[in-house]
Every structure is written in structure tokens, then in C-alpha cells.
Design an enzyme around this catalytic site. Structure first.
Site, mmCIF file in Angstrom:
data_model
loop_
_atom_site.group_PDB
_atom_site.id
_atom_site.type_symbol
_atom_site.label_atom_id
_atom_site.label_comp_id
_atom_site.label_asym_id
_atom_site.label_seq_id
_atom_site.Cartn_x
_atom_site.Cartn_y
_atom_site.Cartn_z
ATOM 1 C CB ALA A 24 20.003 -5.771 20.235
ATOM 2 C CB ALA A 65 14.090 -3.921 26.135
ATOM 3 C CB ILE A 66 15.564 -5.940 21.592
ATOM 4 C CG1 ILE A 66 14.080 -5.847 21.561
ATOM 5 C CG2 ILE A 66 16.320 -7.313 20.781
ATOM 6 C CD1 ILE A 66 13.756 -5.222 20.169
ATOM 7 C CG ASP A 83 6.956 -0.118 16.965
ATOM 8 O OD1 ASP A 83 6.433 0.166 18.153
ATOM 9 O OD2 ASP A 83 7.667 -1.313 16.769
ATOM 10 N N GLY A 141 24.483 -3.893 21.908
ATOM 11 C CA GLY A 141 23.191 -3.126 22.322
ATOM 12 C C GLY A 141 22.577 -3.903 23.294
ATOM 13 C CB SER A 142 23.004 -3.520 26.948
ATOM 14 O OG SER A 142 22.977 -2.310 27.568
ATOM 15 C CB ALA A 158 3.059 -5.007 21.489
ATOM 16 C CG HIS A 209 1.324 -13.800 53.957
ATOM 17 N ND1 HIS A 209 2.673 -13.250 53.606
ATOM 18 C CD2 HIS A 209 1.483 -14.853 54.701
ATOM 19 C CE1 HIS A 209 3.566 -14.246 54.154
ATOM 20 N NE2 HIS A 209 2.676 -15.244 54.840
ATOM 21 N N GLY A 246 0.800 -1.245 -0.029
ATOM 22 C CA GLY A 246 0.051 -0.012 -0.049
ATOM 23 C C GLY A 246 0.939 1.290 0.069
#
Length: 384
Positions: free
Chosen positions: A188, A104-105, A230, A101-102, A238, A363, A36
Site C-alpha cells: 500500500a 489510509a489504504i 485519480d 505503507g501506512s 472518490a 444532545h 479506448g
């Protein structure tokens, strides 16, 4: 059995994808497959093979997402150099893995492959791992991952990546320059929005570093054209994309909705241990001029954590000392990606420390640590 693990993960994903397709059909949503592009603000031209179709609407929402960013001059081909997509469906088990790369991914895949038996090295250009998280969480994760056998190089930069038939040779500098070979490399280092060749330039759509700018409700600067997910900027999650889509559609439908509150979106890292957070870090809160009350509670002081054999980690809460506003919450440990939602709801309800202190927590549960962290911020912890 890596092949079995991958097969199961794909089956789970396929089941979820099939569920979405079923929901589309059930709700009479027409799905048109093809490539598209915007031919006008509220018109999309779709090409599928030799067939072209023009779709008109009162509104168009762009949700084209993003893709992994490549290292300059290096293309991830899925053989020796992987993006996160390749790492989810690995053709073989890495023996010696470099993760560049550190965020999250990067940490998620480093953690997974380390647990699977690979020799893992993580290289981070900034001075700490998980650099968007609270500094105490970053320090705890660096120490824990190293204890699990990973090598963590911070303040380091990869200057050269040369793939070969059997290995990848890299040059990295972290005060000294070293050259080393790895069986595989996972890149990453962030994402790139999918905004090319979809007609944005001709319409004069405003972008910021490639991402489409919207007004918090999804509106772009072009009437009738909206953008979510994104492609519309950070955080690239997400659950942010889904909520942003709901805001846009409900706004189009004339409902009264609030704009997206990016500060109220929880961040989760699905590593071992897990990391979760919402709101400001302690450093950010100080920089914003707040006088703080900060509380912490360790997993080792919680009966459920000890019983689970997961006694490493902590929960940290950051309050404004004057108003009792919960400015941020930061967690590292078992199942914290489930626990964080309690603080997300608390922030959404504008809860102060008083309500949290007087809430009864069941608890034995891990959530009791949330209560104790709040109490600790005000010098009233019962078990610490």
C-alpha cells in the site's frame, strides 16, 4: 466467515454498480465498452475484439483512474503478495500479515485484518503512521493500533521481498536489519495513474509525475481535452473525482462554477478507530505564518460516546487567531467520517469561531464534541 464477508461486500458493490448503469440508461447516456485511445483531442478510437469504432465529440474527458503501485522488482500476483484489490477479495485468511505503507489504504486493511484475527505488522518509511494527518492524530493512532495488538514499525524500509509457495520472506531496516517471514503481504505504497497507451504523448498533453495537469476546472493544455479524478492527481478520493467531474461538465455546459478547492476536500480513513480531517494541520498552519487558536475535546467527555462504548478519540480544531477563520479540523474516533462534513460545510461558508460557538448542537450526540472543541480553542469549553 471471511468468504461470507467478501460475498456480501461484492453484492453491495454490484448493487451500486447496477444503480449507476440504470442511471446511465435513464439519462440516455450511451455506453461503449472496449479499449479506448485518443486519436485526436476530441476523438476516441474504441477497440472491442475485432471491431473498431471512432467516437467524435466537442469535448473529451479522460477519467481513466489509477492503479496500485508495485514495489520495485516485485509484482503483486494475488497469491502471497496483494494490492488493495486483492485484499478486498482475499482467497484465504492471512495468519501473519505485513502491510507495507501506512496511508489510509494501508491502515484500513491493517485494521480490518487485525480485527479478523490476523497477526499484523505495519511498516512505514516515514517517521509516523498516517503521515498526511495531524501529528497528534498520527500519534494517537499509532498508540491505539499497537494497543489492539499490531506491531508498528516507522522510519523503516523494506529492501527485499521474496515470495514462496507457503510464505513471503522480507528484509526490513528500522535502525537494525531483520529478516522475517509472513503468510501474506499487502503493498500500500501509493498509486500509479493510468495514462499509458491512451494517446496523450502524441497530443502533447502536459503531465506531472504521470498525472494529467488540469486548471481546476478540468481543462488540460489541449483545447477540448479534459481530465478528472485519480488520473488528474491528488487527493485520490472518490468524492474528489465525482466533484471534479461535475465541475468539468458544468463548465463545458457554460455554467458559472468555482474551480476545485483541494483544501476543502475531506479525507477519511475507515479503520477502527476512524480518522477524518479537512484543511490544514496545526504544523501546516504554523508554517503558513498563521497565529493559531487550537482547541481539543476528548471522546471520554461526551455522553453519547460513553453510551456507545466508544470513548477513545478526540476532535481538534485549528483557527487563525486574528480572523477566526477555521483553518483545519482533525478527528479520530467513532463515526468521525460522518462528523467531518459539519466542518467542511463551515469552511465552505467561511464560518468563523463566532458562528460555530453560537450554533446549537443536539444532545446527546457525538457532534457536541465539535462544539466543545471550538469553545476550547478560545478558553470557553463547558465540559472540559
Amino acid at each position: 466467515d471471511l468468504a461470507k464477508i467478501t460475498e456480501r461486500s461484492r453484492k453491495v458493490a454490484a448493487q451500486l454498480n447496477g444503480g449507476v448503469k440504470g442511471l446511465m440508461k435513464k439519462n440516455k447516456v450511451m455506453v461503449v465498452e472496449g479499449v479506448g485511445a485518443l486519436s485526436a483531442a476530441t476523438q476516441v478510437t474504441v477497440t472491442a475484439g475485432d471491431t473498431t469504432r471512432v467516437l467524435d465529440g466537442k469535448n473529451v474527458i479522460v477519467a481513466t483512474g489509477a492503479r496500485a503501485r508495485d514495489l520495485p522488482g516485485v509484482v503483486a500476483d494475488g497469491k502471497r503478495i496483494w494490492t488493495y484489490r486483492h485484499a478486498m477479495v482475499p482467497p484465504e485468511m492471512p495468519t501473519k500479515l505485513l502491510v507495507i505503507g501506512s496511508g489510509a489504504i494501508g491502515v484500513e486493511f491493517a485494521s480490518f485484518y487485525n480485527d479478523m484475527g490476523a497477526n499484523v505488522t505495519v511498516v512505514e518509511m516515514l517517521d509516523r503512521v498516517l503521515p498526511v494527518e495531524d501529528e497528534e492524530v498520527s500519534a494517537f493512532m499509532a498508540k491505539t493500533l499497537a494497543k489492539q495488538g499490531m506491531r508498528i514499525l516507522t522510519g523503516a524500509k523494506v529492501s527485499n521481498v521474496t515470495p514462496g509457495a507457503e510464505a513471503v520472506t522480507i528484509t526490513a531496516a528500522d535502525g537494525k536489519v531483520t529478516t522475517e517471514s509472513f503468510s501474506h503481504v499487502i503493498v500500500a505504497i501509493g498509486i500509479v495513474p493510468n495514462t499509458e497507451n491512451i494517446g496523450l504523448e502524441a497530443l502533447g498533453v502536459v503531465t506531472d509525475r504521470g498525472h494529467i495537469v488540469n486548471d481546476g476546472f478540468g481543462r488540460t493544455n489541449v483545447p477540448g481535452l479534459w481530465a478528472i479524478g485519480d488520473v488528474a492527481g491528488a487527493p485520490w478520493l472518490a468524492h474528489k473525482a465525482s466533484h471534479e467531474g461535475i465541475i468539468a461538465v458544468e463548465t463545458i455546459a457554460g455554467m458559472h462554477v468555482h474551480p476545485l478547492d483541494r483544501a476543502g476536500i475531506p479525507g477519511c480513513t475507515y479503520s477502527r478507530p476512524q480518522v477524518a480531517s479537512v484543511g490544514m494541520t496545526e504544523a501546516q498552519a504554523k508554517a503558513a505564518g498563521h497565529t493559531l487558536k487550537v482547541g481539543k475535546f476528548p471522546f471520554i467527555g461526551n455522553g453519547k460516546a460513553i453510551a456507545l462504548g466508544e470513548a477513545e478519540g478526540f476532535i481538534k480544531t485549528v483557527f487563525d487567531a486574528g480572523t477566526g477563520e477555521l483553518l483545519g479540523a482533525h478527528m479520530v474516533g467513532a463515526e468521525v467520517t460522518e462528523l467531518i462534513q459539519g466542518y467542511v460545510i463551515a469552511r465552505g461558508l467561511e464560518t468563523t469561531e463566532q458562528e460555530l460557538m453560537h450554533t446549537v448542537f443536539a444532545h446527546p450526540t457525538l457532534s457536541e464534541m465539535m462544539h466543545e472543541s471550538v469553545l476550547n480553542a478560545y478558553g470557553r469549553a463547558l465540559h472540559y
